[in-house]
Design an enzyme around this catalytic site. Sequence first.
Site, short mmCIF file in Angstrom:
data_model
loop_
_atom_site.label_atom_id
_atom_site.label_comp_id
_atom_site.label_asym_id
_atom_site.label_seq_id
_atom_site.Cartn_x
_atom_site.Cartn_y
_atom_site.Cartn_z
CB SER A 153 3.34 81.19 26.43
OG SER A 153 4.66 80.76 26.35
CD GLN A 307 42.47 85.06 51.85
OE1 GLN A 307 42.21 84.63 52.99
NE2 GLN A 307 43.56 84.72 51.21
CD GLU A 364 24.49 88.58 49.90
OE1 GLU A 364 25.48 88.13 50.51
OE2 GLU A 364 23.56 87.85 49.48
CD GLU A 391 13.88 81.91 23.99
OE1 GLU A 391 14.61 81.03 23.51
OE2 GLU A 391 13.85 83.08 23.55
C1 LIG Z 1 8.68 88.01 31.08
C2 LIG Z 1 8.24 86.86 30.27
C3 LIG Z 1 8.35 86.91 28.89
C4 LIG Z 1 7.90 85.86 28.11
N1 LIG Z 1 7.95 85.98 26.74
C5 LIG Z 1 7.33 85.03 25.98
C6 LIG Z 1 7.18 85.21 24.58
O1 LIG Z 1 7.64 86.20 24.00
N2 LIG Z 1 6.52 84.28 23.87
C7 LIG Z 1 6.01 83.17 24.45
O2 LIG Z 1 5.42 82.36 23.75
N3 LIG Z 1 6.13 82.97 25.78
C8 LIG Z 1 6.77 83.87 26.56
N4 LIG Z 1 6.89 83.69 27.92
C9 LIG Z 1 6.31 82.49 28.51
C10 LIG Z 1 7.35 81.55 29.10
O3 LIG Z 1 8.01 80.85 28.13
C11 LIG Z 1 6.62 80.64 30.09
O4 LIG Z 1 6.32 81.43 31.20
C12 LIG Z 1 7.44 79.44 30.47
O5 LIG Z 1 7.54 78.54 29.42
C13 LIG Z 1 6.86 78.73 31.69
O6 LIG Z 1 5.49 78.49 31.55
P1 LIG Z 1 4.48 78.89 32.71
O7 LIG Z 1 4.74 80.28 33.08
O8 LIG Z 1 3.15 78.53 32.25
O9 LIG Z 1 4.91 77.99 33.90
P2 LIG Z 1 4.40 76.51 34.20
O10 LIG Z 1 4.56 75.68 32.98
O11 LIG Z 1 3.09 76.57 34.83
O12 LIG Z 1 5.47 76.01 35.24
C14 LIG Z 1 5.36 76.19 36.65
C15 LIG Z 1 6.45 75.38 37.35
O13 LIG Z 1 6.28 74.01 37.07
C16 LIG Z 1 7.47 73.45 36.60
N5 LIG Z 1 7.16 72.39 35.62
C17 LIG Z 1 6.26 72.40 34.63
N6 LIG Z 1 6.31 71.27 33.92
C18 LIG Z 1 7.28 70.51 34.48
C19 LIG Z 1 7.82 69.21 34.21
N7 LIG Z 1 7.38 68.46 33.19
N8 LIG Z 1 8.82 68.75 35.00
C20 LIG Z 1 9.29 69.50 36.03
N9 LIG Z 1 8.81 70.73 36.34
C21 LIG Z 1 7.82 71.22 35.56
C22 LIG Z 1 8.17 74.61 35.92
O14 LIG Z 1 9.57 74.36 35.84
C23 LIG Z 1 7.83 75.73 36.84
O15 LIG Z 1 8.75 75.77 37.90
C24 LIG Z 1 7.36 84.72 28.73
C25 LIG Z 1 7.27 84.66 30.10
C26 LIG Z 1 7.67 85.72 30.86
C27 LIG Z 1 7.50 85.64 32.36
#
Ligand SMILES: Cc1cc2nc3c(=O)[nH]c(=O)nc-3n(C[C@H](O)[C@H](O)[C@H](O)COP(=O)(O)OP(=O)(O)OC[C@H]3O[C@@H](n4cnc5c(N)ncnc54)[C@H](O)[C@@H]3O)c2cc1C
Lengths: 412, 271
Positions: A153, A307, A364, A391
Amino acid sequence: MSATSHSTAHPSPESPPDPLDLSTVPPTPITHLSETESLMAETVRKYATTTILPLARAMDEAETMDPAVVESLFEQGLMGIEIPEDFGGSGMNFTAGIVGIEELARVDPSVSVLVDVHNTLVNTAIMKYGTQESKRKWLPRLATASVGSFCLSEPASGSDAFALKTRAEKVKDGYRINGSKMWITNSMEADLFIVFANLDPSKGYKGISAFVVDKSAKGFSIAKKEKKLGIRASSTCVVNFDDVDIPSDQLLGEEGQGYKYAIGILNEGRIGIAAQMTGLALGAWENAANYVWNDRKQFNEYVGSFQGMQHQLAQAHVEICAARALVYNAARKKEAGLDFVKDAAMAKLYASQVAGRVSGQAVEWMGGMGFVREGLAEKYFRDSKIGAIYEGTSNIQLNTIGKLLQKEYTKS
Amino acid sequence: MPPLRILVPVKRVIDYAVKPRVNASHTAIETSGVKHSLNPFDELSIEAAVRMREARTKKPPPPNSASTPEVADILALSAGPPKCADVLRTAMAMGADRSILIEVGEKEEQLEPLAVAKVLANVVEKEGCNLVILGKQSIDDDAGQTGGMLAGLLGWGFAGQAAKISFTEDGGGIEVAKEVDGGVETVRGRVPMVVTTDLRLNEPRYASLPNIMKAKKKEMRKVGVGGVFGWRARGGEVEDGEGGGAEEEGGGGKVEDVDGLVGRLKELGAL
Ligand SMILES: Cc1cc2nc3c(=O)[nH]c(=O)nc-3n(C[C@H](O)[C@H](O)[C@H](O)COP(=O)(O)OP(=O)(O)OC[C@H]3O[C@@H](n4cnc5c(N)ncnc54)[C@H](O)[C@@H]3O)c2cc1C
C-alpha cells in the site's frame, strides 16, 4: 497487505499443484484437527495466556510491542511456522499456522497480526517465489531472528493497490528503489521488507516487481508511526525509499511478476486475517461470558442467567462457530490445492463482521466494566475494526465474491 | 553418580479446567468427548527431568547445576487407552527422548495404583532406569499412592512431594526438599531412587513448535499390558508377576454379613 479487486482476473503464477483427490477421503467434522494442529492450539493457548496476556493491556496503552514478546515468538517457533525444518523453521502445515494465529488473537490481536503478516505474507512470499538461493539466504533469518514486513500500500494506492507509484530501475549490479509506502505493519520491529515497485510503468501493473530490502540498506527509512484506534501494539508506519540500491539477487522471483505474487499471497493471507478475527471474537465472547456467568449478579442472579442475555450470548456463539467453519474450510481447501479464492474472501468478510458485532455486544454485556480500560473488553472492540479494512476492505471482499458468483450463475 | 536413566510416568486425565460430569449410567465420570490433557503433576516431572539434562547441555549452564550428573535417557511412559499417545507426544515435545505406551483397552478394567506400580517396576528393570520421577498424584483419582508403592516394590529410596530437587556437591546424592506445615523437610538419598513431584517444583515449559515436530519422529513403543508383566516374569527376580491377590498369599478372608463377622472374630478369640 493491500487489497485489490483484480484478485480473480489472474490466476496465481506458479503452476498450481494438482488438487488432492478427495473422493475417497472420509469426511470429518470441519473442526477436527490433526495431532500437530491440536498441539499447536494447546501450546499457543498456554504460551499466550502466560506470556502475552499479562502484557497485553500495557502494550496497548504504550502503543508498542514489547521486544520480549517478539523474542519469545521466535523462541516458540511461531515465526517460521511453515518454513521447513532444514531452514530452521517449524515445518508445519498451513492450517496449523491458521490455528496458531487464531489462538494468539484470542488473547491479543496485535501479537496475532505480527505473526500473521510475518508468516502468511513474508515467509510465504519467499517460500513460494524465491529461488533456492534466496530461500537459503532469507528463510533461516526469518524463522529465527528477523521480523518481516510486506509493503504494497501507498498513500495514493490502497484498494487500488496496483496503481502503486514506487519505482524500481535497473542499475549496475542490481536495482534502485524510490518511493513511499504507507500502513506498513511490523515496520518498527522488522529487519526485512518485501517491497512492490514498478520497473516499467509503461506496462502498467505488469511492470510491478517484488524485492527484498534489508532495513540496513542506505536510503531506507521509517518516517511516521501511525496512532491508531485498535491493534495499537502492532506498529504501522510510513516507510520511505530514497535511492535504495539493492543487489540483483534481491529481486524476488521474476521481473514483472510482482502483481501476480501479490494476488497469490494475499489470497492466502486473507485466511490468516479471518483466523485473527475469529480468535478475537472468541476471546471477547469468553471474556464476557466469564463475567456474566461467574461474577456479576443483579436482582440476586448472575446477569447471564436472564434469558435476554442468554439469547444474545447464544446467537453470538453461533456466529463465531460459523465464522470458524468458513475459516477452516478455506484453509483446508487451500491445503488440498483446490480453488479457495471465494472461500477466503467469504471467511475474511464474515469473520471480521462477526468480530465487530460480538466484541461490541460483549462490551454491553459487561455494562460499565466493559467500557473501562481495566479489562480487555473495550480493547477487543477497538481491535476488531481493522478486520474490515486491511488485506482488502469488506467492500473489496464483496466485489470478489460477487464477481465470482455472477460468473458462476451467468448462463452461456 | 552413574548417568541418569530417568523414567517419567505420565497420565492422561480429564483437563483440569473441565467440570466433570457423572455419566448417563451413573457408574463413573463421563470421559467421552471430554477434553483430556497431561496430568499437571506429570508436566512438572518431565520438566524436572529435562532440566536435569539441561544442567549439562544448556549454555550458559543454569545456576547451581554443576553437580548434576549426566542424563543418558528420559523415557516417558503412559498406561491406558490408545489416546494416551497424545500425552506421550506432549512429553516428548517437552524433551523426553522416547516413550512407551502400555495399551490398556477402553473396556478393560482400569489399572489401580498397585497395578500401575507393578507395571512401572517391570519397565524400570527392563529399561535399566535408575531414577523415577512421577507426579505425587493424578488429578483424576487423587490416590497419591503409585510413587510410594513403586519404591517399595523396587526396594529403592523414596522422596515424596518434591518442591526442590538438587544434587549434592560430591555428586553422590540427591536432595529433595518437601514443603510441610511450618517449614521445609529435606531428604537425602542415592540413586536408584523414586521421587514424586509437587506443585512448586518448577514451571513446566510449553513445547516449542519445532520440538512438537521433532517429537513426531521420536520412538513410541506400544506394548500390551500383559506383555509388560511377561518381561518381569522372564527376569524371574521378583515374584508376583501375575499380580496374586491377598487370598493366595494366605492373608484375609471374606465374611457375608455382620453376624458372620462377629462369629469369625469369636472364633479367632478376638471377642
Ligand atoms: C493498521 C493497518 C495495517 C496495514 N498493514 C498493511 C501492510 O502491512 N502492508 C500493506 O501493504 N498495507 C497495509 N495496510 C493497508 C490496507 O491494506 C489498506 O488500508 C486497505 O487496502 C484499504 O485501502 P485504503 O486505506 O487506501 O482505503 P481506500 O481504498 O481509500 O478505501 C476507502 C473506502 O472506499 C471503499 N472502496 C474502495 N474501492 C472500492 C470499490 N472498487 N468498490 C467499493 N468500495 C470501494 C473501501 O471499501 C473503503 O470503504 C494496513 C492498513 C492499516 C489501517
